[in-house]
Design a protein around this motif. Structure first.
Motif, short mmCIF file in Angstrom:
data_model
loop_
_atom_site.label_atom_id
_atom_site.label_comp_id
_atom_site.label_asym_id
_atom_site.label_seq_id
_atom_site.Cartn_x
_atom_site.Cartn_y
_atom_site.Cartn_z
N LEU A 225 0.82 -1.22 0.00
CA LEU A 225 0.00 0.00 0.00
C LEU A 225 0.85 1.27 0.00
N GLU A 226 2.10 1.10 -0.37
CA GLU A 226 3.08 2.19 -0.28
C GLU A 226 2.57 3.52 -0.83
N ASP A 227 1.88 3.44 -1.99
CA ASP A 227 1.47 4.69 -2.64
C ASP A 227 0.30 5.36 -1.93
N ARG A 228 -0.30 4.72 -0.97
CA ARG A 228 -1.42 5.35 -0.27
C ARG A 228 -1.19 5.49 1.23
N VAL A 229 0.01 5.11 1.69
CA VAL A 229 0.33 5.28 3.10
C VAL A 229 0.83 6.70 3.33
N ARG A 230 0.28 7.35 4.36
CA ARG A 230 0.78 8.68 4.74
C ARG A 230 1.15 8.63 6.21
N THR A 231 2.35 9.07 6.53
CA THR A 231 2.75 9.05 7.94
C THR A 231 2.29 10.33 8.63
N ILE A 232 1.94 10.15 9.91
CA ILE A 232 1.46 11.29 10.71
C ILE A 232 2.31 11.39 11.97
N ARG A 233 2.22 12.53 12.64
CA ARG A 233 2.91 12.64 13.92
C ARG A 233 2.06 11.98 14.99
N SER A 234 2.69 11.62 16.09
CA SER A 234 1.96 10.91 17.15
C SER A 234 1.08 11.84 17.98
N ASP A 235 1.16 13.14 17.73
CA ASP A 235 0.36 14.07 18.50
C ASP A 235 -0.08 15.22 17.59
N GLU A 236 -1.10 14.96 16.81
CA GLU A 236 -1.60 16.01 15.91
C GLU A 236 -3.06 15.76 15.57
N GLU A 237 -3.73 16.80 15.07
CA GLU A 237 -5.10 16.60 14.60
C GLU A 237 -5.00 15.98 13.21
N VAL A 238 -5.39 14.70 13.11
CA VAL A 238 -5.19 13.99 11.84
C VAL A 238 -6.36 14.18 10.89
N ALA A 239 -7.50 14.51 11.44
CA ALA A 239 -8.68 14.86 10.64
C ALA A 239 -9.56 15.70 11.57
N THR A 240 -10.56 16.36 11.03
CA THR A 240 -11.40 17.20 11.89
C THR A 240 -11.98 16.36 13.02
N GLY A 241 -11.67 16.76 14.26
CA GLY A 241 -12.23 16.06 15.42
C GLY A 241 -11.53 14.77 15.80
N ILE A 242 -10.42 14.42 15.11
CA ILE A 242 -9.69 13.19 15.45
C ILE A 242 -8.22 13.54 15.70
#
Ligand SMILES: [Zn+2]
Length: 345
Positions: A225-242
């Motif tokens: 799934l390499e082309d659709r994986v996005r890395t995020i930080r462990s402490d951030e708003e990843v989507a509205t309300g999440i």
């Protein structure tokens, strides 16, 4: 018993016996050769889904099924090592027995969560998947989604709490190897992604875990799934309300998630809090399956402390279905208080 009582007793029992004869055979069920139809046990005990409202957001807990923790994949002799490693054997056995939990195997459930904000559908974890390496009683997410009326292509985002096989295995179609959620982006913490795809994991896993199947699952899925994986930080708003919440220990980049809508809050704990008994009542007991056990204790306490202080609803991936409730402070630990059907909108 007087003779009158005895007569009444005999008469009533005679009537009861006569009644039994009059009961239509199908209601008595199932004697061979009587022509009655009693479905053969299917063995399917997956509870499907459980849906509730959180402010303007709709949350659906989806059963992926249940399984027994495969202790052959870790370096322990006694199943109780899994959730109470380094605890006096007599003490922990007494604890498990007095709570009516089995002492010879570790039964767990697996329940991914769908967050539907109206304009976006986010799935948290994906279960085992129905591949040949999955437990026969797991990998049922797709049928639970169908039961809940959610087409897989309607899911926009999948967030992984971590990259263990029971959390990411369902991302690929077991027949074709194609993405199971055609249009979904996959979010994983940067730290977790680096751990499993980089050099670090093999040495960190040995000798406590059989590294090969864990590595193969994580690298296989994340690679495909390499082309659709996005890395995020462990402490951030990843989507509205999440919001992602760092909770390392079980794995180095494990994240919990906070969901908020109109002042209502939900804490999705993933595998940072794995059980409703030991993890709450003895958060200090080491979970063998935590890669860093001391860090696992700290993360568990931090999450439970926050949930208890803020009276947040909690959802646990491995809790008894649907795994929804509260943490109550109890001495220097906590107590699990399941949420009733009536509590929720
Ligand atoms: Zn898990």
């Amino acid at each position: 018993m007087t003779s009158v009582d005895r007569r009444d007793f005999v008469r009533l029992n005679a009537a009861a016996l006569a009644g039994a004869v009059l009961i239509p055979t199908p209601l008595r069920g199932g004697e061979p050769g009587t022509g009655t139809r009693r479905p053969a046990p299917s063995g399917n005990r997956s509870p499907g889904f459980y849906r509730f409202g959180l402010g303007d957001t709709e949350i659906t807990v989806l059963s992926d099924g249940h399984f027994h923790f495969p202790i052959e994949l870790i370096a322990v002799d006694d199943p109780l090592d899994v959730m109470a490693f380094d605890v006096d054997p007599e003490r922990r056995e007494e604890y498990f027995r007095s709570n009516l939990f089995p002492v010879d195997h570790i039964p767990l459930q697996a329940s991914p969560i769908l967050i539907d904000s109206g304009d976006r559908r986010t799935l948290v974890d994906s279960g085992f998947g129905a591949g040949p390496d999955s437990p026969p009683t797991g990998g049922r997410l797709s049928s639970s989604l169908a039961a809940a009326g959610v087409p897989p292509e309607s899911i926009d985002t999948v967030i992984l709490t971590h990259a263990h096989p029971d959390h990411l295995g369902g991302l690929l179609d077991p027949q074709t190897g194609a993405p199971a959620f055609r249009d979904a982006e996959v979010l994983i913490s940067e730290r977790e992604f680096e751990f499993w795809t980089g050099e670090e994991a093999p040495a960190a896993l040995e000798p406590d875990f059989e590294a090969e199947p864990l590595l193969a699952a994580a690298r296989g899925v994340l690679g495909a799934l390499e082309d659709r994986v996005r890395t995020i930080r462990s402490d951030e708003e990843v989507a509205t309300g999440i919001r992602s919440i760092p909770s390392p220990g079980h794995t180095p980049g494990h994240i919990a998630l906070g969901v908020e809508s109109r002042g209502h809050e939900l804490l999705i704990v993933g595998d940072a809090v794995v059980a409703t008994h030991v993890s709450f009542e003895h958060p200090e007991w080491h979970l063998f399956t935590d890669i860093d056990r001391e860090e696992g204790v700290r993360s568990r306490r931090r999450l439970l402390d926050r949930a208890a202080t803020d009276e947040m609803l909690i959802l646990g991936f491995h809790f008894p279905f649907p795994g929804l409730g509260y943490a109550l402070e109890h001495g220097d630990a906590y107590r699990w208080h399941p949420a009733g059907w009536n509590v929720l909108s």
